[in-house]
Design a protein around this motif. Structure first.
Motif, PDB file in Angstrom:
ATOM      1  N   GLY A 220      -6.330   5.419   9.402  1.00  0.00           N
ATOM      2  CA  GLY A 220      -7.509   6.300   9.645  1.00  0.00           C
ATOM      3  C   GLY A 220      -8.309   6.905   8.597  1.00  0.00           C
ATOM      4  O   GLY A 220      -9.172   6.629   8.711  1.00  0.00           O
ATOM      5  N   HIS A 221      -8.137   6.502   7.281  1.00  0.00           N
ATOM      6  CA  HIS A 221      -9.205   5.906   5.688  1.00  0.00           C
ATOM      7  C   HIS A 221     -10.477   5.997   6.087  1.00  0.00           C
ATOM      8  O   HIS A 221     -11.293   5.924   5.417  1.00  0.00           O
ATOM      9  CB  HIS A 221      -8.009   6.441   5.022  1.00  0.00           C
ATOM     10  CG  HIS A 221      -7.231   7.207   4.578  1.00  0.00           C
ATOM     11  ND1 HIS A 221      -7.773   8.400   4.030  1.00  0.00           N
ATOM     12  CD2 HIS A 221      -6.047   6.826   3.594  1.00  0.00           C
ATOM     13  CE1 HIS A 221      -6.597   9.090   3.064  1.00  0.00           C
ATOM     14  NE2 HIS A 221      -5.707   8.042   3.722  1.00  0.00           N
ATOM     15  N   THR A 222     -10.848   4.222   7.115  1.00  0.00           N
ATOM     16  CA  THR A 222     -11.420   3.843   7.491  1.00  0.00           C
ATOM     17  C   THR A 222     -12.775   4.564   7.670  1.00  0.00           C
ATOM     18  O   THR A 222     -13.320   4.760   7.796  1.00  0.00           O
ATOM     19  CB  THR A 222     -11.007   2.236   8.211  1.00  0.00           C
ATOM     20  OG1 THR A 222     -11.351   2.597   9.641  1.00  0.00           O
ATOM     21  CG2 THR A 222     -10.480   1.470   7.071  1.00  0.00           C
TER      22      THR A 222
ATOM     23  N   GLY B 269      -1.411   4.970  10.902  1.00  0.00           N
ATOM     24  CA  GLY B 269      -2.102   5.730  10.745  1.00  0.00           C
ATOM     25  C   GLY B 269      -2.925   6.322   9.880  1.00  0.00           C
ATOM     26  O   GLY B 269      -4.252   7.053   9.827  1.00  0.00           O
ATOM     27  N   ASP B 270      -2.459   6.103   9.077  1.00  0.00           N
ATOM     28  CA  ASP B 270      -3.227   6.404   7.381  1.00  0.00           C
ATOM     29  C   ASP B 270      -4.586   5.535   6.489  1.00  0.00           C
ATOM     30  O   ASP B 270      -5.271   5.978   7.000  1.00  0.00           O
ATOM     31  CB  ASP B 270      -1.790   6.485   6.160  1.00  0.00           C
ATOM     32  CG  ASP B 270      -2.839   7.805   5.290  1.00  0.00           C
ATOM     33  OD1 ASP B 270      -3.370   8.750   5.417  1.00  0.00           O
ATOM     34  OD2 ASP B 270      -3.188   6.758   3.777  1.00  0.00           O
ATOM     35  N   MET B 271      -3.574   3.947   6.799  1.00  0.00           N
ATOM     36  CA  MET B 271      -4.877   3.648   5.981  1.00  0.00           C
ATOM     37  C   MET B 271      -5.689   2.865   6.747  1.00  0.00           C
ATOM     38  O   MET B 271      -6.820   3.018   6.192  1.00  0.00           O
ATOM     39  CB  MET B 271      -3.808   2.118   5.721  1.00  0.00           C
ATOM     40  CG  MET B 271      -2.964   2.351   4.528  1.00  0.00           C
ATOM     41  SD  MET B 271      -3.806   3.447   2.837  1.00  0.00           S
ATOM     42  CE  MET B 271      -4.431   1.672   1.875  1.00  0.00           C
TER      43      MET B 271
ATOM     44  N   ASP C  83       4.558  11.958   6.904  1.00  0.00           N
ATOM     45  CA  ASP C  83       4.161  12.793   5.587  1.00  0.00           C
ATOM     46  C   ASP C  83       2.884  13.538   5.625  1.00  0.00           C
ATOM     47  O   ASP C  83       2.826  14.894   4.655  1.00  0.00           O
ATOM     48  CB  ASP C  83       4.028  11.587   4.500  1.00  0.00           C
ATOM     49  CG  ASP C  83       3.061  10.804   4.465  1.00  0.00           C
ATOM     50  OD1 ASP C  83       2.465   9.716   5.755  1.00  0.00           O
ATOM     51  OD2 ASP C  83       2.464  10.021   3.450  1.00  0.00           O
ATOM     52  N   HIS C  84       1.988  13.200   6.247  1.00  0.00           N
ATOM     53  CA  HIS C  84       0.985  14.064   7.266  1.00  0.00           C
ATOM     54  C   HIS C  84       0.665  13.877   8.137  1.00  0.00           C
ATOM     55  O   HIS C  84       0.122  12.674   8.263  1.00  0.00           O
ATOM     56  CB  HIS C  84       0.261  14.505   5.813  1.00  0.00           C
ATOM     57  CG  HIS C  84      -0.334  13.443   5.454  1.00  0.00           C
ATOM     58  ND1 HIS C  84      -1.603  12.379   5.620  1.00  0.00           N
ATOM     59  CD2 HIS C  84      -0.034  12.402   4.111  1.00  0.00           C
ATOM     60  CE1 HIS C  84      -1.345  11.158   4.915  1.00  0.00           C
ATOM     61  NE2 HIS C  84      -0.029  11.213   4.267  1.00  0.00           N
ATOM     62  N   GLY C  85      -1.070  14.556   8.116  1.00  0.00           N
ATOM     63  CA  GLY C  85      -1.717  14.053   9.447  1.00  0.00           C
ATOM     64  C   GLY C  85      -3.008  13.426   9.109  1.00  0.00           C
ATOM     65  O   GLY C  85      -2.732  13.363   7.641  1.00  0.00           O
ATOM     66  N   ASN C  86      -3.408  12.372  10.054  1.00  0.00           N
ATOM     67  CA  ASN C  86      -4.798  11.639   9.698  1.00  0.00           C
ATOM     68  C   ASN C  86      -5.406  11.316  10.796  1.00  0.00           C
ATOM     69  O   ASN C  86      -6.299  11.564  11.313  1.00  0.00           O
ATOM     70  CB  ASN C  86      -4.635  10.501   8.403  1.00  0.00           C
ATOM     71  CG  ASN C  86      -5.708   9.880   8.203  1.00  0.00           C
ATOM     72  OD1 ASN C  86      -6.591   9.604   8.782  1.00  0.00           O
ATOM     73  ND2 ASN C  86      -6.077   9.168   6.962  1.00  0.00           N
ATOM     74  N   ALA C  87      -4.485   9.971  11.545  1.00  0.00           N
ATOM     75  CA  ALA C  87      -5.478   9.694  12.563  1.00  0.00           C
ATOM     76  C   ALA C  87      -5.165  11.193  13.472  1.00  0.00           C
ATOM     77  O   ALA C  87      -5.969   9.968  14.812  1.00  0.00           O
ATOM     78  CB  ALA C  87      -3.903   8.504  13.199  1.00  0.00           C
TER      79      ALA C  87
ATOM     80  N   SER D 203     -10.301  11.681   5.861  1.00  0.00           N
ATOM     81  CA  SER D 203      -9.139  12.312   5.354  1.00  0.00           C
ATOM     82  C   SER D 203      -8.400  12.563   6.343  1.00  0.00           C
ATOM     83  O   SER D 203      -8.273  12.298   7.680  1.00  0.00           O
ATOM     84  CB  SER D 203     -10.267  13.532   5.444  1.00  0.00           C
ATOM     85  OG  SER D 203     -10.331  14.439   5.826  1.00  0.00           O
ATOM     86  N   HIS D 204      -7.542  13.527   5.029  1.00  0.00           N
ATOM     87  CA  HIS D 204      -6.377  13.880   5.671  1.00  0.00           C
ATOM     88  C   HIS D 204      -6.098  14.811   6.680  1.00  0.00           C
ATOM     89  O   HIS D 204      -7.422  15.849   6.675  1.00  0.00           O
ATOM     90  CB  HIS D 204      -4.626  13.762   5.256  1.00  0.00           C
ATOM     91  CG  HIS D 204      -4.505  13.205   3.902  1.00  0.00           C
ATOM     92  ND1 HIS D 204      -4.123  13.083   3.311  1.00  0.00           N
ATOM     93  CD2 HIS D 204      -4.820  11.717   4.984  1.00  0.00           C
ATOM     94  CE1 HIS D 204      -3.285  11.185   3.137  1.00  0.00           C
ATOM     95  NE2 HIS D 204      -4.003  10.692   3.277  1.00  0.00           N
ATOM     96  N   THR D 205      -5.338  15.719   7.413  1.00  0.00           N
ATOM     97  CA  THR D 205      -5.206  17.225   8.288  1.00  0.00           C
ATOM     98  C   THR D 205      -4.592  17.727   7.711  1.00  0.00           C
ATOM     99  O   THR D 205      -3.548  18.129   7.150  1.00  0.00           O
ATOM    100  CB  THR D 205      -4.804  16.717  10.037  1.00  0.00           C
ATOM    101  OG1 THR D 205      -3.356  15.900  10.036  1.00  0.00           O
ATOM    102  CG2 THR D 205      -5.987  15.392  10.459  1.00  0.00           C
TER     103      THR D 205
ATOM    104  N   GLN E 171       0.928  -1.114  -0.211  1.00  0.00           N
ATOM    105  CA  GLN E 171       0.020  -0.065  -0.332  1.00  0.00           C
ATOM    106  C   GLN E 171       1.257   1.226   0.061  1.00  0.00           C
ATOM    107  O   GLN E 171      -0.348   2.818  -0.492  1.00  0.00           O
ATOM    108  CB  GLN E 171      -0.724   0.051   1.139  1.00  0.00           C
ATOM    109  CG  GLN E 171      -2.389  -0.880   0.881  1.00  0.00           C
ATOM    110  CD  GLN E 171      -3.151  -0.313   0.190  1.00  0.00           C
ATOM    111  OE1 GLN E 171      -2.981   0.585  -0.944  1.00  0.00           O
ATOM    112  NE2 GLN E 171      -3.654  -1.645  -0.691  1.00  0.00           N
ATOM    113  N   LYS E 172       2.192   0.908   0.967  1.00  0.00           N
ATOM    114  CA  LYS E 172       3.202   2.363   0.638  1.00  0.00           C
ATOM    115  C   LYS E 172       4.210   2.351   0.081  1.00  0.00           C
ATOM    116  O   LYS E 172       5.224   2.677  -0.442  1.00  0.00           O
ATOM    117  CB  LYS E 172       2.628   3.020   2.190  1.00  0.00           C
ATOM    118  CG  LYS E 172       2.056   3.113   2.728  1.00  0.00           C
ATOM    119  CD  LYS E 172       1.444   4.652   2.365  1.00  0.00           C
ATOM    120  CE  LYS E 172      -0.044   5.504   2.999  1.00  0.00           C
ATOM    121  NZ  LYS E 172      -0.934   5.977   2.503  1.00  0.00           N
ATOM    122  N   TYR E 173       4.540   0.829  -0.663  1.00  0.00           N
ATOM    123  CA  TYR E 173       5.684   0.640  -1.534  1.00  0.00           C
ATOM    124  C   TYR E 173       5.877   1.323  -2.577  1.00  0.00           C
ATOM    125  O   TYR E 173       7.117   2.544  -2.342  1.00  0.00           O
ATOM    126  CB  TYR E 173       5.422  -0.768  -1.930  1.00  0.00           C
ATOM    127  CG  TYR E 173       7.040  -1.167  -2.808  1.00  0.00           C
ATOM    128  CD1 TYR E 173       8.081  -1.539  -2.366  1.00  0.00           C
ATOM    129  CD2 TYR E 173       6.949  -1.356  -4.103  1.00  0.00           C
ATOM    130  CE1 TYR E 173       9.249  -1.024  -2.996  1.00  0.00           C
ATOM    131  CE2 TYR E 173       7.778  -1.618  -4.654  1.00  0.00           C
ATOM    132  CZ  TYR E 173       9.470  -1.779  -4.021  1.00  0.00           C
ATOM    133  OH  TYR E 173      10.049  -1.623  -5.095  1.00  0.00           O
TER     134      TYR E 173
HETATM  135 MN   LIG Z   1      -3.770   8.899   3.340  1.00  0.00          MN
END
Ligand SMILES: [Mn+2]
Ligand SMILES: O=C(O)[C@H](O)COP(=O)(O)O
Ligand SMILES: [Mn+2]
Length: 523
Positions: free
Chosen positions: A413-415, A409-411, A451-455, A474-476, A341-343
């Motif tokens: 977090g997006h759920t 934290g991201d993947m 790389d950015h916020g989300n969680a 979404s991201h923050t 997913q982040k490779y």
């Molecule tokens: Mn994301």
């Protein structure tokens, strides 16, 4: 050259907020992060808006622009901004690609627009779509069909009807006796079409069947599809099933020979697979059943190395002087690892949207296969497996610079699942402890950042007091941590962002930073 290896960990989607409510970072049990922050030099750095090349400081960060900035030490105007500018100057409509799109379908065909229907500005913007449709009409196109992917991931989780209403209202203003635009098909972005890094080709196959072949459950309108699926399934927009708009049982917009197709997403990761399906003569990922003879173009070039797609409307930022290239020039051995997913984030985005290494000899890239499951069901994801392999690489002594991305934290977090996201953040913390130990053992230096916020924000702000909280997917806009472990350094004065990291890495490797890069975060 430095004898001390530098390890950089990107905790994807782990931002900083002092608000504890719905904060899956602050409310997770993270003894390692606490220890690091209490005992190691650290600061908070910017990861959104102008600091990463987005049009404004109202734009949240995302993985593409974040990893671009981390990996190149500079701020480039990004896709969102470049497309805005190209539409404003009308340069986009003077390109050979636009002219070929118009020529192909003007007399007998339709112009199709496939893309993410929202104003998230991560993969696409609805304003871009409307500008393209307006120009298509001005250029004499008679039939336009929109294949609308529903977002709910870069925008509120159940906001699809806002954008559908907006585009339908727009159709009403442009449709007349000589021109007709309407929605032809669509579905949730995590169900069809927008897979990335070849994690789940069946998603793209499902998109092909929906958009191109017009196969699937039929509805009279996209709004009816969304409302029906919502009441039947209760899922959020990104997970809504595919739909086909039909009249008297016949799909209104299959993609046929003599049509043109524009993928109006500007971001590359989730745009490549569907582009390959349209562009490739020989294609083995799934049975296309029928490959229409169309003029296909992407909004941007999605991969400059692999030249995907064949045709595109706007040039991507030409990212030069990357950290990876610089390390190769200095004979530094580097290593990158993440799960599927982040490779691409730690390789392709990190290297300025190029999927090739600068040196086969000096660079090793490792992909751990991601599960294909809803990530709230496996919030730990492959963090342990990534860590097993990374620790081995650190201890092998073979590498000077090692980088990784933990997607949790991201993947998760997006759920929009708060409890699961807490587990995801805790899993990363557990892994950090193991990485710290390995770094200490080899007398290395560890950088922990994001790389950015989300969680850090898992609920939308309620519209009025007393309203039930709504999950935020979404991201923050928040800053992200920047921590240096096992090296006594002083944080410099200044307002830093992700583009200041490359120089910092170079300094920790005892190299003179490239003169193109923003200054280091340390003295
Ligand atoms: Mn994301
Ligand atoms: O593509 C996605 O999953 C989201 O739109 C953005 O997430 P990312 O920028 O963290 O990949
Ligand atoms: Mn990210």
């Amino acid at each position: 050259m430095s004898k001390r290896p530098v390890v950089l960990v990107v905790m994807d989607g782990v931002g900083i907020s002092d608000k504890d409510y719905g904060n899956a970072v602050n409310n997770a049990y993270t003894p390692t992060l606490h220890e690091l922050k209490a005992t190691s030099p650290n600061t908070a750095i910017k990861a959104h808006g102008l600091a990463v090349g987005l049009p404004s400081d109202g734009d949240m960060g995302n993985s593409e622009v974040g990893h671009n900035a981390l990996g190149c030490g500079q701020i480039y105007s990004q896709g969102a901004k470049l497309v805005n500018e190209s539409i404003e100057s009308k340069d986009i409509f003077k390109t050979d690609t636009w002219k070929a799109l118009v020529d192909k379908c003007k007399d007998h065909g339709k112009m199709h627009f496939i893309g993410l229907l929202s104003d998230g500005n991560v993969h696409s913007h609805i304003n871009h779509l409307m500008a393209l449709i307006e120009q298509a009409k001005a250029d004499g196109i008679k039939e336009v069909r929109v294949h609308a992917l529903l977002d709910g991931r870069d925008v509120p989780e159940t906001s699809a009807l806002i954008y559908l209403d907006q585009i339908e209202a727009f159709f009403n203003t442009v449709n007349d006796d000589h021109f007709h635009a309407c929605i032809a098909s669509g579905g949730g972005r995590m169900k069809i079409t927008m897979d990335r890094y070849q994690a789940n080709w069946p998603m793209v196959e499902a998109g092909w069947h929906t958009h191109v072949l017009g196969e699937g459950r039929q509805f009279a309108s996209a709004k009816e599809a969304v409302e029906t699926y919502r009441s039947e399934t209760g899922v959020i927009d990104q997970d809504l099933p595919a739909f086909v708009i039909a009249k008297d049982g016949k799909p209104v917009g299959t993609i046929e020979d003599g049509d043109s197709v524009v993928l109006f997403n500007f971001r590359g990761d989730r745009a490549q697979e569907i582009s390959l399906a349209f562009d490739s003569e020989v294609f083995t990922e799934f049975d296309r059943v029928r490959k229409p003879d169309v003029m296909y173009a992407g909004m941007l070039q999605y991969d400059g190395d692999l030249k995907i797609p064949n045709n595109f409307l706007v040039y991507p930022p030409k990212i030069k002087h990357t950290l990876s290239e610089y390390l190769v020039k200095n004979n530094i051995r580097s290593y990158a690892i993440s799960e599927t997913q982040k490779y691409g984030h730690v390789t392709y985005f990190w290297n300025g949207n190029n999927s090739q290494k600068f040196s086969e000899e000096l660079e090793d890239w490792v992909e751990i296969k991601s599960d294909v499951v809803p990530f709230e069901q496996r919030p730990w994801m492959k963090s342990a497996e990534i860590t097993d392999t990374l620790v081995e690489a650190i201890e092998s002594g073979k590498y000077d610079f090692l980088r990784t991305n933990f997607p949790n934290g991201d993947m998760v977090g997006h759920t929009g699942n708060y409890e699961a996201t807490i587990i995801g953040v805790e899993a990363v913390d557990l892994c950090l402890e193991r990485i710290m130990k390995a770094v200490k053992k080899v007398n290395g230096i560890l950088i922990v950042t994001a790389d950015h916020g989300n969680a850090d924000e898992m609920y939308e702000k309620p519209k009025k007091e007393g309203d039930k909280p709504k999950a935020k997917t979404s991201h923050t806009l928040n800053k992200v941590p920047f921590i240096i472990y096992n090296k006594d350094v002083e944080i410099a004065e200044g307002d830093f962002g992700l583009a200041n990291v490359a120089s910092t890495v170079a300094k920790l490797l005892e190299l003179e930073p490239d003169s193109h890069w923003l200054p280091a975060i340390i003295k």
